[in-house]
Design a protein around this motif. Structure first.
Motif, PDB file in Angstrom:
ATOM      1  N   MET A 279       0.997  -1.076   0.334  1.00 48.83           N
ATOM      2  CA  MET A 279       0.177   0.295   0.177  1.00 48.83           C
ATOM      3  C   MET A 279       0.682   1.053   0.166  1.00 48.83           C
ATOM      4  O   MET A 279       0.548   2.473  -1.118  1.00 48.83           O
ATOM      5  CB  MET A 279      -1.069   0.167   1.117  1.00 48.83           C
ATOM      6  N   ILE A 280       1.464   1.109   1.258  1.00 53.81           N
ATOM      7  CA  ILE A 280       2.401   2.145   0.862  1.00 53.81           C
ATOM      8  C   ILE A 280       3.334   2.803  -0.639  1.00 53.81           C
ATOM      9  O   ILE A 280       3.559   4.429  -1.462  1.00 53.81           O
ATOM     10  CB  ILE A 280       3.883   2.218   2.116  1.00 53.81           C
ATOM     11  N   LYS A 281       4.358   1.491  -0.815  1.00 54.36           N
ATOM     12  CA  LYS A 281       4.815   1.688  -2.509  1.00 54.36           C
ATOM     13  C   LYS A 281       3.289   1.858  -3.202  1.00 54.36           C
ATOM     14  O   LYS A 281       4.017   2.916  -3.986  1.00 54.36           O
ATOM     15  CB  LYS A 281       5.389   0.061  -3.167  1.00 54.36           C
ATOM     16  N   ALA A 282       2.872   1.036  -3.508  1.00 55.49           N
ATOM     17  CA  ALA A 282       1.547   1.752  -4.282  1.00 55.49           C
ATOM     18  C   ALA A 282       1.286   3.937  -4.443  1.00 55.49           C
ATOM     19  O   ALA A 282       1.074   4.651  -5.092  1.00 55.49           O
ATOM     20  CB  ALA A 282       0.336   1.046  -4.657  1.00 55.49           C
ATOM     21  N   ALA A 283       0.810   3.850  -2.913  1.00 52.69           N
ATOM     22  CA  ALA A 283       0.785   4.911  -2.937  1.00 52.69           C
ATOM     23  C   ALA A 283       1.972   6.415  -3.104  1.00 52.69           C
ATOM     24  O   ALA A 283       1.733   7.319  -4.092  1.00 52.69           O
ATOM     25  CB  ALA A 283       0.087   5.498  -1.665  1.00 52.69           C
ATOM     26  N   SER A 284       3.356   5.849  -3.110  1.00 50.63           N
ATOM     27  CA  SER A 284       3.862   6.484  -2.954  1.00 50.63           C
ATOM     28  C   SER A 284       4.572   6.818  -4.556  1.00 50.63           C
ATOM     29  O   SER A 284       4.860   7.856  -5.027  1.00 50.63           O
ATOM     30  CB  SER A 284       4.898   6.085  -2.510  1.00 50.63           C
ATOM     31  N   LYS A 285       4.153   5.037  -4.956  1.00 52.85           N
ATOM     32  CA  LYS A 285       3.856   5.885  -6.581  1.00 52.85           C
ATOM     33  C   LYS A 285       3.293   6.234  -7.477  1.00 52.85           C
ATOM     34  O   LYS A 285       3.553   6.673  -8.573  1.00 52.85           O
ATOM     35  CB  LYS A 285       3.940   3.922  -7.403  1.00 52.85           C
ATOM     36  N   LEU A 286       2.393   6.449  -7.255  1.00 51.60           N
ATOM     37  CA  LEU A 286       0.959   7.829  -7.494  1.00 51.60           C
ATOM     38  C   LEU A 286       1.082   8.863  -7.222  1.00 51.60           C
ATOM     39  O   LEU A 286       0.589  10.050  -7.862  1.00 51.60           O
ATOM     40  CB  LEU A 286      -0.056   7.166  -6.837  1.00 51.60           C
ATOM     41  N   GLY A 287       2.758   9.274  -5.744  1.00 53.61           N
ATOM     42  CA  GLY A 287       2.562  10.881  -5.409  1.00 53.61           C
ATOM     43  C   GLY A 287       1.854  11.172  -4.725  1.00 53.61           C
ATOM     44  O   GLY A 287       1.437  12.235  -4.719  1.00 53.61           O
ATOM     45  N   TRP A 288       1.225  10.317  -4.078  1.00 49.32           N
ATOM     46  CA  TRP A 288      -0.699  10.237  -3.366  1.00 49.32           C
ATOM     47  C   TRP A 288       0.610  10.656  -1.895  1.00 49.32           C
ATOM     48  O   TRP A 288      -0.022  11.297  -0.577  1.00 49.32           O
ATOM     49  CB  TRP A 288      -1.166   9.371  -3.159  1.00 49.32           C
ATOM     50  N   LEU A 289       1.789  10.441  -1.270  1.00 45.41           N
ATOM     51  CA  LEU A 289       2.537   9.798   0.057  1.00 45.41           C
ATOM     52  C   LEU A 289       4.079   9.962  -0.425  1.00 45.41           C
ATOM     53  O   LEU A 289       4.440   9.469  -1.479  1.00 45.41           O
ATOM     54  CB  LEU A 289       2.291   8.212   0.097  1.00 45.41           C
ATOM     55  N   ASP A 290       4.722  10.290   0.626  1.00 42.47           N
ATOM     56  CA  ASP A 290       5.920  10.388   0.290  1.00 42.47           C
ATOM     57  C   ASP A 290       6.462   9.119   1.182  1.00 42.47           C
ATOM     58  O   ASP A 290       6.367   9.125   2.271  1.00 42.47           O
ATOM     59  CB  ASP A 290       6.331  12.019   1.588  1.00 42.47           C
ATOM     60  N   GLU A 291       7.282   8.598   0.240  1.00 40.02           N
ATOM     61  CA  GLU A 291       7.356   6.814   0.744  1.00 40.02           C
ATOM     62  C   GLU A 291       7.944   7.215   1.956  1.00 40.02           C
ATOM     63  O   GLU A 291       8.651   6.587   2.639  1.00 40.02           O
ATOM     64  CB  GLU A 291       7.964   5.914  -0.479  1.00 40.02           C
ATOM     65  N   GLU A 292       9.415   8.368   1.590  1.00 39.17           N
ATOM     66  CA  GLU A 292      10.660   7.612   3.097  1.00 39.17           C
ATOM     67  C   GLU A 292       9.827   7.838   4.306  1.00 39.17           C
ATOM     68  O   GLU A 292       9.801   8.142   5.176  1.00 39.17           O
ATOM     69  CB  GLU A 292      11.580   8.607   3.118  1.00 39.17           C
ATOM     70  N   LYS A 293       8.874   9.641   4.471  1.00 39.66           N
ATOM     71  CA  LYS A 293       8.258  10.059   5.759  1.00 39.66           C
ATOM     72  C   LYS A 293       7.051   8.494   6.518  1.00 39.66           C
ATOM     73  O   LYS A 293       6.841   8.985   7.313  1.00 39.66           O
ATOM     74  CB  LYS A 293       7.803  10.929   5.442  1.00 39.66           C
ATOM     75  N   ILE A 294       6.465   8.158   5.383  1.00 42.31           N
ATOM     76  CA  ILE A 294       5.602   7.609   5.541  1.00 42.31           C
ATOM     77  C   ILE A 294       6.240   5.709   6.321  1.00 42.31           C
ATOM     78  O   ILE A 294       5.700   5.597   7.020  1.00 42.31           O
ATOM     79  CB  ILE A 294       4.544   6.684   4.589  1.00 42.31           C
ATOM     80  N   MET A 295       7.007   5.312   6.457  1.00 41.83           N
ATOM     81  CA  MET A 295       7.980   4.323   5.853  1.00 41.83           C
ATOM     82  C   MET A 295       8.516   4.343   7.292  1.00 41.83           C
ATOM     83  O   MET A 295       8.031   3.315   8.162  1.00 41.83           O
ATOM     84  CB  MET A 295       9.315   4.061   5.345  1.00 41.83           C
ATOM     85  N   PHE A 296       8.935   5.798   7.321  1.00 38.25           N
ATOM     86  CA  PHE A 296       9.031   5.845   9.094  1.00 38.25           C
ATOM     87  C   PHE A 296       7.768   5.977  10.563  1.00 38.25           C
ATOM     88  O   PHE A 296       8.223   5.572  11.442  1.00 38.25           O
ATOM     89  CB  PHE A 296      10.124   6.856   9.726  1.00 38.25           C
ATOM     90  N   GLU A 297       7.115   6.837   9.422  1.00 34.78           N
ATOM     91  CA  GLU A 297       6.620   7.104  10.747  1.00 34.78           C
ATOM     92  C   GLU A 297       5.219   6.000  10.464  1.00 34.78           C
ATOM     93  O   GLU A 297       5.035   5.543  11.676  1.00 34.78           O
ATOM     94  CB  GLU A 297       4.915   7.822  10.067  1.00 34.78           C
ATOM     95  N   SER A 298       5.284   5.134   9.898  1.00 35.63           N
ATOM     96  CA  SER A 298       4.872   3.582   9.456  1.00 35.63           C
ATOM     97  C   SER A 298       5.256   3.012  11.075  1.00 35.63           C
ATOM     98  O   SER A 298       4.681   2.524  12.032  1.00 35.63           O
ATOM     99  CB  SER A 298       4.529   2.237   8.508  1.00 35.63           C
ATOM    100  N   LEU A 299       6.963   2.805  10.949  1.00 36.56           N
ATOM    101  CA  LEU A 299       7.681   2.143  12.065  1.00 36.56           C
ATOM    102  C   LEU A 299       7.606   2.698  12.862  1.00 36.56           C
ATOM    103  O   LEU A 299       7.891   1.205  14.433  1.00 36.56           O
ATOM    104  CB  LEU A 299       8.969   1.907  11.132  1.00 36.56           C
ATOM    105  N   ILE A 300       7.910   4.063  13.373  1.00 31.90           N
ATOM    106  CA  ILE A 300       7.502   4.643  14.933  1.00 31.90           C
ATOM    107  C   ILE A 300       6.274   3.822  15.894  1.00 31.90           C
ATOM    108  O   ILE A 300       5.967   3.636  16.311  1.00 31.90           O
ATOM    109  CB  ILE A 300       7.819   5.648  14.473  1.00 31.90           C
ATOM    110  N   ALA A 301       4.902   4.022  14.835  1.00 27.97           N
ATOM    111  CA  ALA A 301       4.262   3.823  15.482  1.00 27.97           C
ATOM    112  C   ALA A 301       3.574   2.333  16.014  1.00 27.97           C
ATOM    113  O   ALA A 301       3.246   1.850  16.926  1.00 27.97           O
ATOM    114  CB  ALA A 301       2.599   4.052  14.554  1.00 27.97           C
TER     115      ALA A 301
END
Length: 325
Positions: A279-301
């Motif tokens: 989901m993160i990869k797909a949304a980032s590919k579409l330009g809807w999310l910043d992959e690196e920021k979401i990656m870290f935010e999800s892991l921190i959670a």
């Protein structure tokens, strides 16, 4: 006008101050890198639904692991994709099985690497279920003996930790018994203690070629609606000898991670599964999310909820990003 004595923004005004008071951080020591290993030579095949995740033959696996070891990642989790499957998953415990060969190779090349092996039958059975089929259903107790043989074969190959993911009743106790009888008292068990019957596993089943050929896994994996049952499962695995507990998936079950962390003192792992990654990869590919920021935010959670260890397909990218920082 009233001004509060305590102003929280004082500790947010620049990155150096924010980093001083940051409560939760991700380091390479938190990460376990899952890897798919297959037969053949020169194979590095990208998985369609998991961009930048691959099936590796042994020679390519060595190159990938060399990179992650140099980045400071200390543990990998191996999933095998055999050439041949049968009704009982016999290649799962073969001496020359793909995981057994991978373990021996990795421990020879990287002796300090923590090698964890998935113990299950779904990748090795022709029907795709996690156990032995009798009368069109998974036979719990017959499956236990197969799982014990798999775990011992992995230990003989040099695995440091075995990770049963099948969700059969009593499997941790039977595996512990078998490992001890075979002289592998120092091999630890990381139990998939709380594994939900989740729709988030879809990309993994493509990667491991392990989709069930009939029915589903609801009779052995947990109902997503239940949390008290998760505690019962975790307590049972502790009693049977698990050294590390795991919750899978991670993000949709942060409340479960937190509850188990509050109730049980064992080391706790969480698996950020294939669907979460996709989901993160797909949304980032579409330009809807910043992959690196979401990656870290999800892991921190996940870590903030209480996980000590995180199994994630982002492990290599996280390590690379941390090294640059």
């Amino acid at each position: 006008m009233f001004f509060p004595e305590y102003r929280p923004r004082r500790l947010r005004k620049n990155e150096n101050i924010r980093s001083l008071v940051r409560e939760t951080i991700i380091t390479v020591d938190d990460l376990i890198y899952p890897l798919f290993v297959c037969e053949g030579k020169g194979v590095k095949q990208e998985i369609r639904s998991m961009p930048e995740v691959y099936r590796f033959s042994l020679d390519q696996l060595i190159e990938e692991v060399k990179q992650v070891v140099e980045l400071g990642i200390k543990a990998v989790l191996l999933f095998g994709i055999p050439d041949k499957k049968d009704e009982v998953g016999s290649s799962a415990y073969a001496k020359d099985g793909i995981v057994q060969k991978a373990v021996r190779t990795l421990k020879e090349k990287f002796p300090d690497l923590v090698v964890i092996t998935d113990v299950c039958l779904c990748e090795y059975t022709s029907h795709g279920h996690c156990g032995i089929i009798k009368n069109h259903t998974v036979d719990n107790d017959a499956t236990l003996e197969q799982l014990a043989k798999i775990a011992v074969s992995h230990a003989k190959a040099g695995a440091d930790i075995v990770a049963p993911s099948d969700m059969m009743d009593g499997r941790v106790g039977r595996i512990r018994e078998a490992l001890d009888e075979a002289g592998f008292t120092d091999v630890a068990i990381m139990s998939y203690a709380v594994k939900y019957c989740s729709a988030f596993y879809g990309p993994f089943r493509e990667a491991a070629e392990s989709a069930p050929q009939f029915g589903d896994r609801r009779s052995y994996q947990m109902d997503p609606a239940n949390i008290r049952e998760a505690l019962r499962e975790a307590y049972l695995d502790v009693q049977e000898g698990a050294d590390i507990l795991m919750v899978k998936p991670a993000m949709p079950y942060l409340d479960v991670i937190k509850t188990i962390r509050q109730e049980i003192n064992h080391p706790l792992a969480a698996y950020q599964v294939s669907g979460e990654y996709a989901m993160i990869k797909a949304a980032s590919k579409l330009g809807w999310l910043d992959e690196e920021k979401i990656m870290f935010e999800s892991l921190i959670a996940i870590k903030r909820a209480g996980a000590d260890l995180i199994i994630t397909y982002f492990a290599k990218k996280v390590a690379q990003t941390l090294a640059k920082r």
